[in-house]
Design an enzyme around this catalytic site. Sequence first.
Site, PDB file in Angstrom:
ATOM      1  N   HIS A 355       0.807  -1.234   0.000  1.00 43.79           N
ATOM      2  CA  HIS A 355       0.000   0.000   0.000  1.00 43.79           C
ATOM      3  C   HIS A 355       0.832   1.271   0.000  1.00 43.79           C
ATOM      4  O   HIS A 355       0.267   2.356   0.119  1.00 43.79           O
ATOM      5  CB  HIS A 355      -0.918   0.051   1.218  1.00 43.79           C
ATOM      6  CG  HIS A 355      -1.977  -0.979   1.241  1.00 43.79           C
ATOM      7  ND1 HIS A 355      -3.214  -0.783   0.658  1.00 43.79           N
ATOM      8  CD2 HIS A 355      -1.994  -2.222   1.748  1.00 43.79           C
ATOM      9  CE1 HIS A 355      -3.947  -1.869   0.838  1.00 43.79           C
ATOM     10  NE2 HIS A 355      -3.227  -2.762   1.497  1.00 43.79           N
ATOM     11  N   LYS A 533      -7.915  13.857   4.523  1.00 47.59           N
ATOM     12  CA  LYS A 533      -7.023  12.696   4.496  1.00 47.59           C
ATOM     13  C   LYS A 533      -5.993  12.899   5.603  1.00 47.59           C
ATOM     14  O   LYS A 533      -5.932  13.976   6.193  1.00 47.59           O
ATOM     15  CB  LYS A 533      -6.322  12.566   3.142  1.00 47.59           C
ATOM     16  CG  LYS A 533      -5.715  13.883   2.637  1.00 47.59           C
ATOM     17  CD  LYS A 533      -5.151  13.769   1.230  1.00 47.59           C
ATOM     18  CE  LYS A 533      -6.156  13.828   0.115  1.00 47.59           C
ATOM     19  NZ  LYS A 533      -6.313  12.602  -0.641  1.00 47.59           N
ATOM     20  N   ARG A 534      -5.173  11.877   5.887  1.00 47.30           N
ATOM     21  CA  ARG A 534      -4.115  12.091   6.862  1.00 47.30           C
ATOM     22  C   ARG A 534      -3.238  13.261   6.423  1.00 47.30           C
ATOM     23  O   ARG A 534      -3.086  13.523   5.229  1.00 47.30           O
ATOM     24  CB  ARG A 534      -3.255  10.823   6.990  1.00 47.30           C
ATOM     25  CG  ARG A 534      -3.900   9.764   7.859  1.00 47.30           C
ATOM     26  CD  ARG A 534      -4.103  10.264   9.285  1.00 47.30           C
ATOM     27  NE  ARG A 534      -2.898  10.158  10.042  1.00 47.30           N
ATOM     28  CZ  ARG A 534      -2.637   9.204  10.930  1.00 47.30           C
ATOM     29  NH1 ARG A 534      -3.547   8.275  11.182  1.00 47.30           N
ATOM     30  NH2 ARG A 534      -1.501   9.186  11.585  1.00 47.30           N
ATOM     31  N   LYS A 539       1.072  14.429   0.727  1.00 53.06           N
ATOM     32  CA  LYS A 539      -0.307  14.730   0.335  1.00 53.06           C
ATOM     33  C   LYS A 539      -0.495  16.239   0.099  1.00 53.06           C
ATOM     34  O   LYS A 539      -1.499  16.667  -0.444  1.00 53.06           O
ATOM     35  CB  LYS A 539      -1.279  14.221   1.386  1.00 53.06           C
ATOM     36  CG  LYS A 539      -1.276  12.683   1.510  1.00 53.06           C
ATOM     37  CD  LYS A 539      -2.208  12.211   2.606  1.00 53.06           C
ATOM     38  CE  LYS A 539      -2.099  10.723   2.903  1.00 53.06           C
ATOM     39  NZ  LYS A 539      -2.818   9.864   1.951  1.00 53.06           N
ATOM     40  N   THR A 641      -8.537   6.491  -1.939  1.00 52.37           N
ATOM     41  CA  THR A 641      -9.889   5.955  -2.061  1.00 52.37           C
ATOM     42  C   THR A 641     -10.893   7.079  -1.826  1.00 52.37           C
ATOM     43  O   THR A 641     -12.002   7.039  -2.353  1.00 52.37           O
ATOM     44  CB  THR A 641     -10.141   4.810  -1.049  1.00 52.37           C
ATOM     45  OG1 THR A 641      -9.622   5.207   0.222  1.00 52.37           O
ATOM     46  CG2 THR A 641      -9.457   3.529  -1.499  1.00 52.37           C
ATOM     47  N   LYS A 645     -14.566   8.252  -3.707  1.00 49.19           N
ATOM     48  CA  LYS A 645     -15.816   8.603  -3.013  1.00 49.19           C
ATOM     49  C   LYS A 645     -16.326   9.962  -3.477  1.00 49.19           C
ATOM     50  O   LYS A 645     -17.529  10.162  -3.678  1.00 49.19           O
ATOM     51  CB  LYS A 645     -15.591   8.622  -1.494  1.00 49.19           C
ATOM     52  CG  LYS A 645     -15.244   7.247  -0.919  1.00 49.19           C
ATOM     53  CD  LYS A 645     -14.668   7.319   0.487  1.00 49.19           C
ATOM     54  CE  LYS A 645     -13.992   5.996   0.841  1.00 49.19           C
ATOM     55  NZ  LYS A 645     -13.108   6.064   2.017  1.00 49.19           N
TER      56      LYS A 645
HETATM   57  C1  26V Z   1       2.798   2.446   7.962  1.00 49.24           C
HETATM   58  C2  26V Z   1       3.155   2.831   9.219  1.00 49.24           C
HETATM   59  C3  26V Z   1       4.551   2.677   9.598  1.00 49.24           C
HETATM   60  C4  26V Z   1       4.898   3.331  10.892  1.00 49.24           C
HETATM   61  C5  26V Z   1       3.811   3.223  11.926  1.00 49.24           C
HETATM   62  C6  26V Z   1       2.529   3.778  11.450  1.00 49.24           C
HETATM   63  C7  26V Z   1       2.200   3.325  10.106  1.00 49.24           C
HETATM   64  C8  26V Z   1       0.898   3.390   9.682  1.00 49.24           C
HETATM   65  C9  26V Z   1       0.556   2.982   8.423  1.00 49.24           C
HETATM   66  C10 26V Z   1       1.511   2.537   7.577  1.00 49.24           C
HETATM   67  C11 26V Z   1       1.164   2.128   6.205  1.00 49.24           C
HETATM   68  C12 26V Z   1       0.268   3.056   5.573  1.00 49.24           C
HETATM   69  C13 26V Z   1      -0.097   2.530   4.260  1.00 49.24           C
HETATM   70  C14 26V Z   1      -1.382   3.128   3.771  1.00 49.24           C
HETATM   71  O1  26V Z   1      -2.300   3.414   4.509  1.00 49.24           O
HETATM   72  N1  26V Z   1      -1.443   3.274   2.480  1.00 49.24           N
HETATM   73  C15 26V Z   1      -2.619   3.797   1.838  1.00 49.24           C
HETATM   74  O2  26V Z   1      -3.374   2.666   1.406  1.00 49.24           O
HETATM   75  C16 26V Z   1      -4.563   3.058   0.766  1.00 49.24           C
HETATM   76  C17 26V Z   1      -5.339   1.803   0.465  1.00 49.24           C
HETATM   77  O3  26V Z   1      -4.660   1.041  -0.469  1.00 49.24           O
HETATM   78  C18 26V Z   1      -4.237   3.855  -0.478  1.00 49.24           C
HETATM   79  O4  26V Z   1      -5.446   4.272  -1.065  1.00 49.24           O
HETATM   80  C19 26V Z   1      -3.389   5.075  -0.124  1.00 49.24           C
HETATM   81  O5  26V Z   1      -2.979   5.734  -1.291  1.00 49.24           O
HETATM   82  C20 26V Z   1      -2.170   4.628   0.655  1.00 49.24           C
HETATM   83  O6  26V Z   1      -1.458   5.744   1.140  1.00 49.24           O
END
Ligand code: 26V
Length: 794
Positions: A355, A533-534, A539, A641, A645
């Site tokens: 992701h 979004k975050r 972003k 996503t 929406k």
């Molecule tokens: C990684 C980490 C690593 C350090 C601790 C906190 C943390 C939290 C989340 C992540 C991975 C985040 C990956 C993520 O959310 N990717 C998003 O996935 C969506 C669904 O596929 C996609 O639409 C977004 O573009 C993508 O940023």
Amino acid sequence: MQEAPVHLPSENLSDAILQQLKYGLGKDAAHATRTDWRLALSLAIRDRIVDPWFASTRTTYAKQGKRVYYLSMEFLIGRLLEDAAVNLGLMDEVTAFFDERGLDAKAVIADEPDAALGNGGLGRLAACFLESMSSLGCPAHGYGIRYEHGLFRQSFDDGRQVEAPEDWLSEPHAWEFERAEVEYRIGFGGHVAEENGQTRWYPGEAVLARAYDTPVIGWKGAWANTLRLWSARPEQIFDLSRFNAGDYYGAAHQEALARTISRVLYPDDTTDEGKRLRLKQEYFFTAASLHDILRRFDSEYDDLSLLPEKVAIQLNDTHPAIAGPELIRILHDERGLSFEQAVEIARGCLAYTNHTLLPEALERWSVGLMAHLLPRHMQIIERMDALHAEAHPDRHVRLIDHGDVHMGPLAFTTAHRVNGVSALHSELMKDTVFAELNRLHPGRIVNQTNGVTPRRWMLSANPRLSALITEAIGDGWVGDLEQLQQLEPLAEDAGFVEAFAKAKRANKADLAAYLGKEGTGVDPDAMFDVQIKRIHEYKRQHLNILQTIALWQEMKDDPKGDWVPTLKIFGGKAAPGYFFAKDIIRLINKVAEVVNRDPDTRHLLRVAYPANYNVSLAERLIPAAEVSQQISTAGKEASGTGNMKFALNGALTIGTLDGANVEIRELVGAENFFLFGMTAEEVVARRQVEGHAWQAISADPRLARALEAIRHGTFGHGFGGIVDNVSGPDYFLVSSDFTDYWRASRELDAAYRDPKAWTRKAILNVARSGWFSSDRTIRGYMADIWDAKALSVD
Ligand code: 26V
């Protein structure tokens, strides 16, 4: 006519709610609180889910179908009541029931805590997938962690983000069933021993994983799957001898430590203790899920070689990637298969979704930590690494590198399919992070572009537009979103265009009233422009706010000019330790303070930043949005996503060629999408240009002036970090993309000045967004990755 025998639950929903209030909650209608009503309604609806749920389980056993297991550290499910009521077609009855009693059904529904067991896109995708798997009749389980505390609550203090713990379980949770009998022992640490040619792991400590099940009902209630979340408990409740000796803290120590594992979503992992806990969480839920999967398999089959035929395990990112070594360990050490057989069977079951390509988000664990917590798994990883190196001696792919285990390559080598989440992202995976592995295993990487469930993101979030669509083309679109194409000719139908605009206007009025209560007075006739979004540099919320500042400055220069009154809405949280993102939040809030009280421009421009963005807030904002901001640096947003929406709800996108924006633009038509910015390739080249940010600023007086205002304290102080970054290294190319972003923004304003033409574009966005249903995505996974078949209850 014979009277129906007395039984629970009542066939009649009103009676069922009243029965639940009385017998389930022990409350009298005269004294029921809003929460009592909400719980009674939830329990009455839950009762209706149980029969289809059981029937689905029976059917899966009877047909010996392949089961899908979706392992995810996050499920951002939000509220469940309305989803269930909508899918069972009960919303009208619910509304009537509360109307009769002078209660507001919407308020009762909004009383439910928003289950925020996820951070953002990845977790919300998992929730949409669960719903789609149920709607399609794909026999599936979601597996995750039952966090006691989900994502923190956000508030603002003088513009700064303040985090408070979230407490969704403080009230009774109506949707889950505790399964006290489904409990597994999960070990950590200890040592590994060789016994009669067999390797055995003897963990030094252990916790129990207890199952909690939430049924997930699909569209029209035809099928229901299970979300099984694990909660950590101590093996020994407390140490009685210590307690009796008066050592109360010591007596409770083990329990507190065990429960910590499922206490909070993604604890801070900047400290070593935090890292250890996160790896424990990952192994905890992965191991419990695998035990459960194998127990179910064993109850039906006695030949382990059938596993890949009967079981598909999807790893949502690398968080559950320890599943590979764990499954190999079980098959080899405990079930006696050869190592090679174990690897082959594990690979046959496992698939991995990536992701993100951001280097800082790719998981790595130090060999020391892995060997300490999971000594046997570390040996298996070393053996896999050696085998892989042996098989491909001329290549340099290592699972272990510079003292770290790399979870991406580990997941890749233990999976039979690896997928990206948009066409562009999957190609970039092949060209960058997984280039070498892709050469060694051509065909393993496939694409599955993300999608969103239309039941939540249209039918329940946007009842006005849903009713209008159903009136025009019938209700088949809810289960088959591509039917929205039938709306296309209606973009030329004056009556439909007017009704569509009216629905959007009413949604905007609702949102304006809500934002008014939240403290920002807004004009419902302004253009509603939304970025939710975050908060992250890639972003580029700071690009948006810089453009907002520049626009405000020009409006102030010429307040009588022909401006489009605009409401800029921001929403999102920053990771607690991500200080740059927190500065962006404060800057947005400070710009809002200044701009919103400026008498020269307040009729032209407002900025709103409602706190604590979550799924429920998204459900309010998206139906009212007219402009969707999707402005990430090209190559960085895996898919997005939210972008889908918005398009589905008739907002026009201003965006870069990034993630699924590319596919959205192709489908809705370039003329109905406001494109700007560099491509992913141009981004890479631009970074090589010496002084790129400074050049961009020198060439654009608007950008220079906006930065100057920030630097001079127009919005308060402490923003030097942001200004220095975008005028210096500017890795995310905010400055280099600014000029084109300004151009596209003004083109968008120009388009908005012609309301009919704008609405036509909005209708075409809706009509052409059907492909972004998560039903389509799940069908793709079923066909290309899981080889699973949909079932139906006879
Ligand atoms: C990684 C980490 C690593 C350090 C601790 C906190 C943390 C939290 C989340 C992540 C991975 C985040 C990956 C993520 O959310 N990717 C998003 O996935 C969506 C669904 O596929 C996609 O639409 C977004 O573009 C993508 O940023």
